[in-house]
Design a protein around this motif. Sequence first.
Motif, PDB file in Angstrom:
ATOM      1  N   THR A 107      86.616  67.267  71.712  1.00 21.41           N
ATOM      2  CA  THR A 107      86.899  65.826  71.609  1.00 21.41           C
ATOM      3  C   THR A 107      86.004  65.031  72.555  1.00 21.41           C
ATOM      4  O   THR A 107      85.490  63.966  72.191  1.00 21.41           O
ATOM      5  CB  THR A 107      88.393  65.568  71.938  1.00 21.41           C
ATOM      6  OG1 THR A 107      89.177  66.469  71.168  1.00 21.41           O
ATOM      7  CG2 THR A 107      88.789  64.150  71.627  1.00 21.41           C
ATOM      8  N   LYS A 125      90.740  57.662  60.963  1.00 21.00           N
ATOM      9  CA  LYS A 125      91.542  58.145  62.097  1.00 21.00           C
ATOM     10  C   LYS A 125      90.758  59.168  62.904  1.00 21.00           C
ATOM     11  O   LYS A 125      89.838  59.824  62.392  1.00 21.00           O
ATOM     12  CB  LYS A 125      92.838  58.777  61.586  1.00 21.00           C
ATOM     13  CG  LYS A 125      93.745  57.752  60.918  1.00 21.00           C
ATOM     14  CD  LYS A 125      95.118  58.329  60.651  1.00 21.00           C
ATOM     15  CE  LYS A 125      96.010  57.228  60.101  1.00 21.00           C
ATOM     16  NZ  LYS A 125      97.103  57.734  59.314  1.00 21.00           N
ATOM     17  N   SER A 167      83.915  64.555  61.880  1.00 21.11           N
ATOM     18  CA  SER A 167      84.880  63.510  62.269  1.00 21.11           C
ATOM     19  C   SER A 167      84.179  62.204  62.637  1.00 21.11           C
ATOM     20  O   SER A 167      84.841  61.170  62.776  1.00 21.11           O
ATOM     21  CB  SER A 167      85.768  63.998  63.421  1.00 21.11           C
ATOM     22  OG  SER A 167      84.996  64.189  64.589  1.00 21.11           O
ATOM     23  N   CYS A 193      90.955  68.719  57.095  1.00 17.52           N
ATOM     24  CA  CYS A 193      92.165  67.946  56.741  1.00 17.52           C
ATOM     25  C   CYS A 193      91.811  66.577  56.161  1.00 17.52           C
ATOM     26  O   CYS A 193      92.648  65.945  55.527  1.00 17.52           O
ATOM     27  CB  CYS A 193      93.076  67.794  57.964  1.00 17.52           C
ATOM     28  SG  CYS A 193      92.407  66.715  59.247  1.00 17.52           S
ATOM     29  N   CYS A 211      89.987  62.649  64.911  1.00 19.11           N
ATOM     30  CA  CYS A 211      90.191  64.057  64.563  1.00 19.11           C
ATOM     31  C   CYS A 211      91.567  64.517  65.034  1.00 19.11           C
ATOM     32  O   CYS A 211      92.048  64.117  66.098  1.00 19.11           O
ATOM     33  CB  CYS A 211      89.103  64.894  65.238  1.00 19.11           C
ATOM     34  SG  CYS A 211      89.197  66.648  64.878  1.00 19.11           S
ATOM     35  N   ARG A 212      92.185  65.373  64.239  1.00 15.10           N
ATOM     36  CA  ARG A 212      93.530  65.862  64.582  1.00 15.10           C
ATOM     37  C   ARG A 212      93.531  66.723  65.846  1.00 15.10           C
ATOM     38  O   ARG A 212      94.572  66.898  66.478  1.00 15.10           O
ATOM     39  CB  ARG A 212      94.111  66.676  63.427  1.00 15.10           C
ATOM     40  CG  ARG A 212      93.291  67.890  63.087  1.00 15.10           C
ATOM     41  CD  ARG A 212      93.825  68.620  61.892  1.00 15.10           C
ATOM     42  NE  ARG A 212      95.053  69.329  62.205  1.00 15.10           N
ATOM     43  CZ  ARG A 212      95.503  70.384  61.534  1.00 15.10           C
ATOM     44  NH1 ARG A 212      94.821  70.841  60.498  1.00 15.10           N
ATOM     45  NH2 ARG A 212      96.619  70.969  61.854  1.00 15.10           N
ATOM     46  N   ILE A 232      91.507  63.767  57.589  1.00 14.32           N
ATOM     47  CA  ILE A 232      92.161  62.608  58.213  1.00 14.32           C
ATOM     48  C   ILE A 232      91.092  61.613  58.698  1.00 14.32           C
ATOM     49  O   ILE A 232      91.315  60.391  58.698  1.00 14.32           O
ATOM     50  CB  ILE A 232      93.105  63.059  59.356  1.00 14.32           C
ATOM     51  CG1 ILE A 232      94.008  61.914  59.800  1.00 14.32           C
ATOM     52  CG2 ILE A 232      92.352  63.624  60.545  1.00 14.32           C
ATOM     53  CD1 ILE A 232      95.043  62.292  60.839  1.00 14.32           C
ATOM     54  N   CYS A 233      89.908  62.129  59.067  1.00 14.60           N
ATOM     55  CA  CYS A 233      88.823  61.253  59.554  1.00 14.60           C
ATOM     56  C   CYS A 233      88.344  60.301  58.460  1.00 14.60           C
ATOM     57  O   CYS A 233      87.873  59.197  58.760  1.00 14.60           O
ATOM     58  CB  CYS A 233      87.675  62.085  60.116  1.00 14.60           C
ATOM     59  SG  CYS A 233      87.146  63.466  59.090  1.00 14.60           S
ATOM     60  N   ASN A 246      92.753  67.662  69.689  1.00 14.14           N
ATOM     61  CA  ASN A 246      92.452  67.110  71.001  1.00 14.14           C
ATOM     62  C   ASN A 246      92.135  68.302  71.902  1.00 14.14           C
ATOM     63  O   ASN A 246      93.035  68.913  72.467  1.00 14.14           O
ATOM     64  CB  ASN A 246      93.654  66.306  71.506  1.00 14.14           C
ATOM     65  CG  ASN A 246      93.298  65.489  72.729  1.00 14.14           C
ATOM     66  OD1 ASN A 246      92.134  65.490  73.148  1.00 14.14           O
ATOM     67  ND2 ASN A 246      94.273  64.820  73.310  1.00 14.14           N
TER      68      ASN A 246
END
Length: 181
Positions: free
Chosen positions: A66, A57, A102, A50, A59-60, A52-53, A62
Amino acid sequence: MKILALNGSPRKKGNTNRILDEMIKGCENNGHEVEKYFLDKLDINPCSGCEICSKGKDCRFNDDGTEIINQLAEGASLIVASPIYFGQMTAQLKTIIDRFYSIFNNPDKKFSGKVAVIFTHAYPGDDFYKPYIDLVLKQPFEMNTELELVDCLEVGGVKFIGDADKAEDALRKAYEIGLKF
Ligand SMILES: Cc1cc2nc3c(=O)[nH]c(=O)nc-3n(C[C@H](O)[C@H](O)[C@H](O)COP(=O)(O)O)c2cc1C
């Protein structure tokens, strides 16, 4: 030093675990704290790409991965251990390694510990998979992490549970690598 020992074998009492435990003994006798994870028993999503990292941010996901990722980003060191399955590491180990993205891809995070690598396999000899293992050391470890390589250990000729008990040379080497952390 905190060291995470990731076992990529689905066999809890298998050859990889036997060799890994010897390396852990070396680490612990040298004063380090080691936490072992049986990846097969954990709930770890594969990286979804994705990105997002890349925006700084977390990692999406959890999940059980994690906890591992957070400790690595906080400076934990690492032992990765896996049987060879069809010429490569197991899917269990590859799944968490993909989640290292991530950290690698996050401008605010980095690795800072050390790493040792163990591969076990049935094919005789301790260098048959050297080209593959050299590649793993190059990428992900050298190219995508700041982890300092302690050493790597290839243990051939072990197939059935219990075979590693007879691999005295490999058990000794594993212990000695543990002492080098
Ligand atoms: C699905 C599968 C694929 C395997 N592929 C290979 C292989 O490509 N080369 C090899 O030498 N051994 C191969 N093996 C044997 C394992 O690497 C060997 O039994 C190893 O010691 C297993 O480690 P463990 O006892 O920690 O599970 C394979 C075993 C399985 C179950």
